[in-house]
Design a protein around this motif. Structure first.
Motif, PDB file in Angstrom:
ATOM      1  N   GLU A 413     -49.814-147.496  20.134  1.00 20.67           N
ATOM      2  CA  GLU A 413     -48.929-146.574  20.856  1.00 20.67           C
ATOM      3  C   GLU A 413     -48.632-147.078  22.270  1.00 20.67           C
ATOM      4  O   GLU A 413     -47.562-146.812  22.818  1.00 20.67           O
ATOM      5  CB  GLU A 413     -49.568-145.188  20.924  1.00 20.67           C
ATOM      6  CG  GLU A 413     -49.529-144.408  19.627  1.00 20.67           C
ATOM      7  CD  GLU A 413     -48.106-144.031  19.230  1.00 20.67           C
ATOM      8  OE1 GLU A 413     -47.335-143.612  20.103  1.00 20.67           O
ATOM      9  OE2 GLU A 413     -47.765-144.198  18.043  1.00 20.67           O
ATOM     10  N   LEU A 414     -49.574-147.800  22.852  1.00 18.11           N
ATOM     11  CA  LEU A 414     -49.402-148.311  24.211  1.00 18.11           C
ATOM     12  C   LEU A 414     -48.784-149.703  24.210  1.00 18.11           C
ATOM     13  O   LEU A 414     -48.795-150.390  25.241  1.00 18.11           O
ATOM     14  CB  LEU A 414     -50.742-148.315  24.950  1.00 18.11           C
ATOM     15  CG  LEU A 414     -51.328-146.924  25.229  1.00 18.11           C
ATOM     16  CD1 LEU A 414     -52.697-147.049  25.876  1.00 18.11           C
ATOM     17  CD2 LEU A 414     -50.397-146.100  26.118  1.00 18.11           C
ATOM     18  N   ASP A 415     -48.234-150.122  23.076  1.00 19.76           N
ATOM     19  CA  ASP A 415     -47.471-151.375  22.969  1.00 19.76           C
ATOM     20  C   ASP A 415     -48.299-152.612  23.277  1.00 19.76           C
ATOM     21  O   ASP A 415     -47.748-153.677  23.543  1.00 19.76           O
ATOM     22  CB  ASP A 415     -46.258-151.368  23.924  1.00 19.76           C
ATOM     23  CG  ASP A 415     -45.393-150.141  23.784  1.00 19.76           C
ATOM     24  OD1 ASP A 415     -44.919-149.908  22.666  1.00 19.76           O
ATOM     25  OD2 ASP A 415     -45.196-149.429  24.777  1.00 19.76           O
ATOM     26  N   GLY A 416     -49.625-152.523  23.265  1.00 20.15           N
ATOM     27  CA  GLY A 416     -50.436-153.689  23.615  1.00 20.15           C
ATOM     28  C   GLY A 416     -50.323-154.074  25.078  1.00 20.15           C
ATOM     29  O   GLY A 416     -50.619-155.211  25.462  1.00 20.15           O
ATOM     30  N   LEU A 417     -49.928-153.126  25.941  1.00 18.43           N
ATOM     31  CA  LEU A 417     -49.767-153.393  27.369  1.00 18.43           C
ATOM     32  C   LEU A 417     -51.147-153.327  28.045  1.00 18.43           C
ATOM     33  O   LEU A 417     -51.774-152.269  28.089  1.00 18.43           O
ATOM     34  CB  LEU A 417     -48.819-152.344  27.967  1.00 18.43           C
ATOM     35  CG  LEU A 417     -48.100-152.681  29.260  1.00 18.43           C
ATOM     36  CD1 LEU A 417     -47.197-153.886  29.072  1.00 18.43           C
ATOM     37  CD2 LEU A 417     -47.278-151.489  29.743  1.00 18.43           C
ATOM     38  N   ASN A 441     -48.387-138.649  23.877  1.00 22.92           N
ATOM     39  CA  ASN A 441     -46.979-138.250  23.978  1.00 22.92           C
ATOM     40  C   ASN A 441     -46.628-137.836  25.400  1.00 22.92           C
ATOM     41  O   ASN A 441     -45.462-137.661  25.730  1.00 22.92           O
ATOM     42  CB  ASN A 441     -46.655-137.128  22.985  1.00 22.92           C
ATOM     43  CG  ASN A 441     -47.524-135.905  23.217  1.00 22.92           C
ATOM     44  OD1 ASN A 441     -48.511-135.952  23.957  1.00 22.92           O
ATOM     45  ND2 ASN A 441     -47.177-134.804  22.577  1.00 22.92           N
ATOM     46  N   ASP A 442     -47.645-137.657  26.235  1.00 23.48           N
ATOM     47  CA  ASP A 442     -47.424-137.398  27.661  1.00 23.48           C
ATOM     48  C   ASP A 442     -48.245-138.415  28.447  1.00 23.48           C
ATOM     49  O   ASP A 442     -49.076-138.088  29.286  1.00 23.48           O
ATOM     50  CB  ASP A 442     -47.850-135.962  28.014  1.00 23.48           C
ATOM     51  CG  ASP A 442     -47.335-135.528  29.382  1.00 23.48           C
ATOM     52  OD1 ASP A 442     -46.596-136.318  30.009  1.00 23.48           O
ATOM     53  OD2 ASP A 442     -47.691-134.433  29.825  1.00 23.48           O
ATOM     54  N   ARG A 443     -47.998-139.698  28.157  1.00 26.73           N
ATOM     55  CA  ARG A 443     -48.865-140.760  28.664  1.00 26.73           C
ATOM     56  C   ARG A 443     -48.854-140.883  30.184  1.00 26.73           C
ATOM     57  O   ARG A 443     -49.832-141.333  30.781  1.00 26.73           O
ATOM     58  CB  ARG A 443     -48.468-142.103  28.031  1.00 26.73           C
ATOM     59  CG  ARG A 443     -47.075-142.593  28.386  1.00 26.73           C
ATOM     60  CD  ARG A 443     -46.688-143.773  27.508  1.00 26.73           C
ATOM     61  NE  ARG A 443     -46.550-143.342  26.119  1.00 26.73           N
ATOM     62  CZ  ARG A 443     -46.480-144.196  25.112  1.00 26.73           C
ATOM     63  NH1 ARG A 443     -46.536-145.491  25.314  1.00 26.73           N
ATOM     64  NH2 ARG A 443     -46.344-143.738  23.879  1.00 26.73           N
ATOM     65  N   PHE A 444     -47.749-140.490  30.817  1.00 23.30           N
ATOM     66  CA  PHE A 444     -47.695-140.663  32.271  1.00 23.30           C
ATOM     67  C   PHE A 444     -48.581-139.661  33.007  1.00 23.30           C
ATOM     68  O   PHE A 444     -48.995-139.905  34.131  1.00 23.30           O
ATOM     69  CB  PHE A 444     -46.252-140.557  32.760  1.00 23.30           C
ATOM     70  CG  PHE A 444     -45.400-141.705  32.308  1.00 23.30           C
ATOM     71  CD1 PHE A 444     -45.690-142.992  32.701  1.00 23.30           C
ATOM     72  CD2 PHE A 444     -44.329-141.514  31.456  1.00 23.30           C
ATOM     73  CE1 PHE A 444     -44.927-144.067  32.272  1.00 23.30           C
ATOM     74  CE2 PHE A 444     -43.567-142.567  31.025  1.00 23.30           C
ATOM     75  CZ  PHE A 444     -43.861-143.850  31.430  1.00 23.30           C
ATOM     76  N   THR A 460     -51.627-146.257  38.461  1.00 21.51           N
ATOM     77  CA  THR A 460     -51.220-145.353  37.386  1.00 21.51           C
ATOM     78  C   THR A 460     -50.147-146.032  36.550  1.00 21.51           C
ATOM     79  O   THR A 460     -49.460-146.953  37.011  1.00 21.51           O
ATOM     80  CB  THR A 460     -50.652-144.025  37.929  1.00 21.51           C
ATOM     81  OG1 THR A 460     -49.374-144.281  38.548  1.00 21.51           O
ATOM     82  CG2 THR A 460     -51.596-143.392  38.945  1.00 21.51           C
ATOM     83  N   LEU A 461     -49.996-145.561  35.320  1.00 23.65           N
ATOM     84  CA  LEU A 461     -48.981-146.136  34.448  1.00 23.65           C
ATOM     85  C   LEU A 461     -47.584-145.866  34.985  1.00 23.65           C
ATOM     86  O   LEU A 461     -46.705-146.725  34.946  1.00 23.65           O
ATOM     87  CB  LEU A 461     -49.132-145.567  33.034  1.00 23.65           C
ATOM     88  CG  LEU A 461     -48.259-146.204  31.962  1.00 23.65           C
ATOM     89  CD1 LEU A 461     -48.565-147.690  31.833  1.00 23.65           C
ATOM     90  CD2 LEU A 461     -48.468-145.509  30.626  1.00 23.65           C
ATOM     91  N   THR A 527     -43.492-147.433  26.379  1.00 21.86           N
ATOM     92  CA  THR A 527     -43.832-146.895  27.697  1.00 21.86           C
ATOM     93  C   THR A 527     -42.625-146.943  28.628  1.00 21.86           C
ATOM     94  O   THR A 527     -42.323-145.981  29.344  1.00 21.86           O
ATOM     95  CB  THR A 527     -45.008-147.688  28.290  1.00 21.86           C
ATOM     96  OG1 THR A 527     -46.156-147.510  27.463  1.00 21.86           O
ATOM     97  CG2 THR A 527     -45.325-147.229  29.701  1.00 21.86           C
ATOM     98  N   ILE A 528     -41.917-148.063  28.632  1.00 21.84           N
ATOM     99  CA  ILE A 528     -40.732-148.203  29.479  1.00 21.84           C
ATOM    100  C   ILE A 528     -39.629-147.281  28.989  1.00 21.84           C
ATOM    101  O   ILE A 528     -38.937-146.628  29.780  1.00 21.84           O
ATOM    102  CB  ILE A 528     -40.265-149.676  29.486  1.00 21.84           C
ATOM    103  CG1 ILE A 528     -41.331-150.554  30.152  1.00 21.84           C
ATOM    104  CG2 ILE A 528     -38.922-149.825  30.195  1.00 21.84           C
ATOM    105  CD1 ILE A 528     -41.056-152.033  30.057  1.00 21.84           C
ATOM    106  N   ARG A 529     -39.469-147.196  27.669  1.00 21.02           N
ATOM    107  CA  ARG A 529     -38.418-146.330  27.106  1.00 21.02           C
ATOM    108  C   ARG A 529     -38.646-144.871  27.480  1.00 21.02           C
ATOM    109  O   ARG A 529     -37.697-144.153  27.845  1.00 21.02           O
ATOM    110  CB  ARG A 529     -38.381-146.489  25.584  1.00 21.02           C
ATOM    111  CG  ARG A 529     -37.145-145.885  24.937  1.00 21.02           C
ATOM    112  CD  ARG A 529     -37.128-146.172  23.453  1.00 21.02           C
ATOM    113  NE  ARG A 529     -37.962-145.262  22.723  1.00 21.02           N
ATOM    114  CZ  ARG A 529     -37.562-144.059  22.294  1.00 21.02           C
ATOM    115  NH1 ARG A 529     -36.330-143.631  22.545  1.00 21.02           N
ATOM    116  NH2 ARG A 529     -38.372-143.283  21.622  1.00 21.02           N
ATOM    117  N   GLU A 530     -39.902-144.441  27.414  1.00 20.09           N
ATOM    118  CA  GLU A 530     -40.198-143.046  27.760  1.00 20.09           C
ATOM    119  C   GLU A 530     -39.874-142.755  29.220  1.00 20.09           C
ATOM    120  O   GLU A 530     -39.311-141.716  29.553  1.00 20.09           O
ATOM    121  CB  GLU A 530     -41.669-142.755  27.470  1.00 20.09           C
ATOM    122  CG  GLU A 530     -42.050-141.293  27.680  1.00 20.09           C
ATOM    123  CD  GLU A 530     -43.473-140.994  27.267  1.00 20.09           C
ATOM    124  OE1 GLU A 530     -44.131-140.193  27.960  1.00 20.09           O
ATOM    125  OE2 GLU A 530     -43.932-141.555  26.266  1.00 20.09           O
TER     126      GLU A 530
END
Length: 865
Positions: A413-417, A441-444, A460-461, A527-530
C-alpha cells in the motif's frame, strides 16, 4: 589453551598461566604458534632452535624439546607429530598474533568502506592484545620485526580512523613521530590532527620540520601525499566525514551495482521524495567523499565551501572550490538539488570542467540537465526488500515484532517507499500491523511521527510530498492534480484529453519524479496520487473520456483487432470501474451508458462477479426502463429479473451482450412458445457477428431437437465462417466447442477443443477458458483418466478465479466420476454433495444440477450392486 607471543612468550590454560620452561621450549612454542594449525618442517624448527651450529643428533634433540614442552603444557595432544614436522593443534584465535591479524584485517576493510567508527573499535581491540615487544624473551629477530611492522601499520590505521572521526590525539601522534621521525605518513597525520584543532600554524611548521629532516637525512623532498596535505592546510581546508548512519542499510543491491559499474563523472540519483536517494548516495560513495547537504541551502557554492571547511577569500566561491579540488581524486555528493537545480547544474558544470579527477554524485527529484550526466533512477523497493526494511525498523521500537501478512500489505500500500515504510514501522510500538493497514486510507494523518532530529521535510509523509508539490509551477500542479484522478495510470491520449495541458508539462512532472513513465503509460505512486488529488479532481472529464473509449472499443471487441482492444481495456480496467463508481453517485444515466458499453468486455474478462456490487448500487439509483442498457444492468445486478425485461425490448440490437444475457439467463426457448418481436428482429439482422451467433444458436437448438448430426455440423461450419471472416475468436471458440460435441471421433473432439482453447486463450476470456477446460476433461475421461483429472482440477481453479459456481460443480462431478472408478466411493459422494451446494439460480445451474444428480444416482446404484 591460549598462546601469547605479542610480548613475552606465554601460555594460559583454563587453570591459569603455564610455566613453559627455558629459552628453547619458549622458542619452540613461539615457532609453532606463528604457524598455528600448520605443520612446521623439522629442519625449520631445528634452524630456529639451534641456529648455524645444531647438535649432531639434532632430530633427537628436537624431539626432546618437544617432549619437555608437552609436559609443561600438560596436554601432549596439543603438539602433534607428523612425518614432515610438528603442528600446534589450536584454533587461530587461540594465538594472540593470529587474533590480532584478523582484527586488523577487519579494521582495514571497515576503513575502506567508510565505517570509521567500526574501524576504530577493531584496531583498538587488536592493539590491546600487545603486552610489549613481540617475542620479547626469545631470539627470533626476523619474526619480531615482521610483527612490529604489522603493529605499526595498525597504529597508523587507528590514527586514520580517529582523524575521520575528528578525535585524533595530537600528543599521541607527536610521540610516534619522535619514535619514527622519517615516517611521512605519521607526519601527515600530525598535520591533519593539528589542522582539525584549528592549529594551522603548528601544522605548517610540522611540514617545514619534515622537509628539513628529509633533506638532511635522505636528501629528498616530501612525498606528493605530504605536499597535498600541506596544500590543504594552506587553503584552510579541513576534511569533513560523511554523515554517520544510525540504522542498517537494507536492499538496493541492484542500484549499488549499477552505480559501481558507471564510469561517468556525473551521476544523478533521481526519484520521488522518501525513496532513499541520500542514503543510497552515502552508501555507494565510499570513504573520502565530500558531502554537501543542499536542503537548507540557498547558495550552492557557499554550501560546498562550508562542507569542505573552506573560508571565504577574495576569490569567487567557484574559483575557491576549483583551487581546493583541482588535484583531488574524490567524489563530491551534491544532495537534494531539486530546489536549487539551476545553481547545482552550473556549479557541477564548472567543477567538472576545471577539476579533471573530480566525480560528482548528485541526488535530486529531477535531472541536472547538463552534458555528460548519467541518470540512475531510484525506484521504490521491491516487495521483499520493503518487508525486510519494515521488519528491521519495527524491531528497533518493538523487539518482539514478528512479520505477518499485514506487513506485506502495508508495504504494498505504501508503494515500497522507504520513508513511508519507516514511518509506518515506527507505529508498531503502539499499533498492530492490522490496525496500521486499516488506517492507510488516511496515511497522511497516520504517518506523522518521524525522526525529530531529521530535516522537517522528512519528519512526516505529508511533508515529503509537500516539498515536491511546492517546487511545481501552476501548470504542473494543475496537471498533477488532474492525473491523480486516474486510479490506474493513463495513456498520453488520456492525459492530454482530460488534463488539457501540453506534453511539455507532463515531461516536467516525469523529470521531477512526480510521475512515472513506463510502457506508454503515466502513473503516480499511490502516496503522491492521494496528496495531489486533494487539490483538484476532474472526475466528470475522466468519466466522459472513458465512456467514449468504451463506446469505441465495444464493436472492435467483435472484430479482427479484438485482442488489441481487449488489451487496451484491460490496461484501463481500474479507470473504467472508477468512472462507473463516480458516475453512479453523480450522473447515473452516464453510468448506465458506461455499464452498457463495458458489458461485453466484462463478460469476456470474466468480471461479472467483480462488478456486481457496483451494478446493484447503480440499479438502486436509476428508474426502471425498457431499454437495452437497463436489461444489461439487470443481467449484472439482478439476473433473476432480466427475462421479463428482455421480453419488453424491441430491435434493432445495439449492444450484442443483450443476446448473450438472453442465452445465459433465459436459456433455450420453450418448444412451441410464441416468438417475440426481439427474436424476429435478431433473425433479420445483417450484422455479421449476430448472424454468426444466430447460426450457432440454430445449430445447437436443431441438434437438441431432432438429433440430425450432419445438418448441425453443416450449420456450424457456416456459422464458423462468419466469425472467422470477422477474425472474432470468442464466437469461433463456441462453434469449435459445439463441433467437438457433435463429432463421433474422440480424438477429433480433443483437437477441436484445443483449437477453441487456443482462441479464447489468445483473447484471455476467463469464463470460456474454465468451461472449455472442463469439457476437455469430459472428452478425456475415457481416453486418459489421469490427464482428465488434471484438466478437471485446472478447470476448478479457473472457475474459482472467475466466480463460476456452475462450472465448479461440473468439475467436481467429473472428479467424482474418477474417484468412483478408482473405488473411492466416499470421496466421490463428498465431491458430489459439494457440487450440489454450489448450484443456484438460472437454467445453466439447472442443467448442471441435472448432470450432478445423474452422477450421484449412478453412484448410489453402484453401491447397491
Amino acid at each position: 589453551m591460549h598462546v601469547g607471543i605479542l610480548g613475552p612468550v606465554e601460555a594460559h590454560s583454563p587453570d591459569g598461566k603455564v610455566a613453559v620452561g627455558g629459552p628453547r621450549p619458549r622458542t619452540l612454542l613461539a615457532m609453532l604458534a606463528l604457524r598455528v594449525g600448520e605443520i612446521v618442517p623439522l629442519d625449520r624448527l631445528i634452524d630456529e632452535l639451534y641456529g648455524s651450529q645444531p647438535p649432531s643428533d639434532a632430530a633427537n634433540a628436537l624431539q626432546g624439546q618437544v617432549s619437555r614442552l608437552r609436559r609443561a603444557l600438560g596436554r601432549a595432544e596439543l603438539i602433534e607429530f607428523h612425518p614432515a614436522g610438528y603442528r600446534l593443534a589450536l584454533e587461530p584465535d587461540q594465538v594472540d598474533a593470529c587474533r590480532f591479524a584478523t582484527l586488523a584485517a577487519e579494521g582495514r576493510e571497515a576503513l575502506e568502506q567508510g565505517d570509521a567508527q567500526a574501524a576504530e573499535s577493531l584496531f583498538s581491540e587488536a592493539l590491546q592484545l600487545w603486552r610489549g615487544p613481540a617475542l620479547a624473551d626469545v631470539d627470533a629477530a626476523d619474526h619480531a620485526t615482521r610483527l612490529e611492522q604489522q603493529r605499526s601499520s595498525a597504529v597508523s590505521s587507528l590514527i586514520a580512523a580517529r582523524l575521520r572521526l575528528g578525535k585524533a590525539d595530537v600528543g599521541e601522534i607527536q610521540d610516534l613521530v619522535r619514535q619514527n621521525p622519517l615516517d611521512e605518513r605519521l607526519r601527515g597525520y600530525l598535520m591533519q590532527a593539528l589542522n582539525q584543532q584549528g592549529r594551522q600554524a603548528e601544522a605548517l611548521q610540522a611540514f617545514e620540520d619534515a622537509r628539513a629532516l628529509l633533506a638532511d637525512e635522505l636528501g629528498t623532498d616530501p612525498s606528493p601525499e605530504l605536499r597535498a596535505i600541506h596544500l590543504q592546510v594552506l587553503r584552510g581546508q579541513t576534511q569533513r566525514e560523511l554523515p554517520a548512519q544510525l540504522t542498517s542499510f537494507v536492499g538496493r543491491q541492484k542500484e549499488l551495482r549499477r552505480i559501481a559499474s558507471l564510469t561517468a563523472r556525473l551521476i544523478t540519483l533521481t526519484g520521488p521524495g522518501g525513496a532513499g536517494k541520500t542514503r543510497l548516495a552515502l552508501q555507494s560513495a565510499g570513504a573520502g567523499a565530500i558531502f554537501v547537504d543542499l536542503a537548507p541551502a540557498k547558495d550552492v557554492a557557499a554550501a560546498a565551501l562550508q562542507a569542505l571547511g573552506l573560508k571565504e577569500t577574495v576569490l569567487s566561491p567557484e574559483d575557491r572550490l576549483t583551487l581546493a579540488l583541482r588535484e583531488r581524486d574524490t567524489v563530491l555528493i551534491l544532495d537534494n538539488c531539486e530546489h536549487v537545480i539551476v545553481q547545482a547544474a552550473q556549479l557541477a558544470q564548472h567543477l567538472l570542467s576545471t577539476c579533471p579527477s573530480l566525480r560528482i554524485l548528485a541526488t535530486s527529484r529531477e535531472p541536472l540537465g547538463i552534458t555528460g550526466e548519467t541518470l540512475c533512477p531510484v525506484p521504490p523497493l521491491d516487495p521483499e526488500q520493503s518487508v525486510a526494511l519494515f521488519v528491521d525498523r519495527a524491531r528497533l521500537v518493538n523487539p518482539a515484532f514478528v512479520r505477518d501478512q499485514h506487513t506485506t500489505d502495508i508495504c504494498r500500500e505504501l508503494d515500497g517507499l522507504p520513508l513511508a515504510i519507516e514511518l509506518a514501522a515506527a507505529r508498531t510500538r503502539a499499533l498492530t500491523t492490522e490496525e496500521i493497514s486499516e488506517r492507510l486510507n488516511d496515511r497522511f494523518r497516520l504517518l506523522t511521527k518521524g525522526n525529530r532530529a531529521a530535516a522537517p521535510r522528512h519528519q512526516t509523509l505529508r511533508a515529503v510530498v509537500e516539498w515536491s508539490w511546492d517546487l511545481l509551477s501552476e501548470d504542473e500542479r494543475d496537471l498533477a492534480a488532474s492525473l491523480a484522478t486516474f486510479s490506474g495510470g493513463a495513456t498520453l491520449e488520456a492525459v492530454e484529453e482530460v488534463g488539457r495541458h501540453d506534453i511539455e508539462v507532463l515531461d516536467a512532472l516525469v523529470d521531477k519524479s512526480l510521475v512515472e513513465a513506463a510502457d506508454g503509460r503515466y502513473r503516480m505512486l499511490e502516496t503522491i496520487r492521494e496528496f495531489c488529488s486533494e487539490h483538484k479532481r476532474v472526475d466528470a472529464e475522466h468519466a466522459a473520456y472513458f465512456l467514449d473509449l468504451a463506446s469505441r472499443a465495444d464493436p472492435e471487441l467483435r472484430q479482427r483487432n479484438q485482442v488489441q482492444w481487449f488489451t487496451r481495456l484491460t490496461a484501463e480496467h481500474a479507470n473504467c470501474l472508477q468512472a462507473v463508481e463516480w458516475a453512479t453517485e453523480h450522473d447515473p444515466e452516464l453510468a448506465l451508458r458506461l455499464v452498457s458499453a463495458m458489458s461485453w468486455y466484462w463478460y469476456l474478462k470474466g468480471s461479472r462477479t467483480e462488478v456486481r456490487g457496483m451494478a446493484e448500487k447503480l440499479l438502486a439509483r436509476v428508474p426502471e426502463q425498457s431499454t437495452e442498457e437497463y436489461a444489461i444492468l439487470l443481467a449484472l445486478a439482478a439476473p433473476e429479473r432480466v427475462q421479463s425485461k428482455l421480453a419488453e425490448l424491441r430491435g434493432p440490437i445495439k449492444q450484442p451482450f443483450v443476446l448473450i444475457a438472453w442465452a445465459m439467463l433465459a436459456g433455450p426457448p420453450v418448444p412451441d412458445a410464441p416468438r417475440t418481436e426481439l427474436q424476429d428482429e435478431v433473425e433479420r439482422s445483417d450484422d455479421p457477428w449476430i448472424k454468426g451467433l444466430v447460426g450457432f444458436s440454430n445449430s445447437y437448438l436443431g441438434w437438441a431437437a431432432n438429433r440430425d448430426r450432419a445438418a448441425a455440423i453443416q450449420n456450424c461450419r457456416s456459422a464458423l465462417r462468419h466469425f472467422q471472416d470477422l477474425g472474432e475468436r470468442w464466437g469461433a471458440a463456441q462453434i469449435l466447442d459445439l463441433l467437438a460435441t457433435l463429432t463421433e471421433d474422440p480424438h477429433e473432439a480433443l483437437a477441436l477443443t484445443d483449437e477453441a482453447l487456443l482462441a479464447v486463450g489468445e483473447l484471455g476470456a476467463a469464463e470460456e477458458l474454465a468451461e472449455l477446460r472442463g469439457r476437455r476433461a469430459d472428452r478425456l475421461l475415457d481416453l486418459d483418466p489421469d490427464q482428465a483429472e488434471r484438466e478437471y482440477l485446472q478447470a476448478l481453479e479457473l472457475a474459482t478465479q472467475a466466480g463460476l459456481s456452475a462450472t465448479r460443480a461440473l468439475a467436481n462431478a467429473g472428479l467424482a466420476k474418477i474417484a468412483q472408478r478408482r473405488g473411492d466411493l466416499a470421496r466421490a459422494e463428498q465431491m458430489l454433495r459439494e457440487a450440489q451446494r454450489e448450484l443456484g439460480f438460472g437454467w445453466m445451474h439447472e442443467a448442471a444440477k441435472q448432470q450432478v444428480e445423474e452422477v450421484l444416482s449412478e453412484l448410489v446404484r453402484s453401491r447397491e450392486v
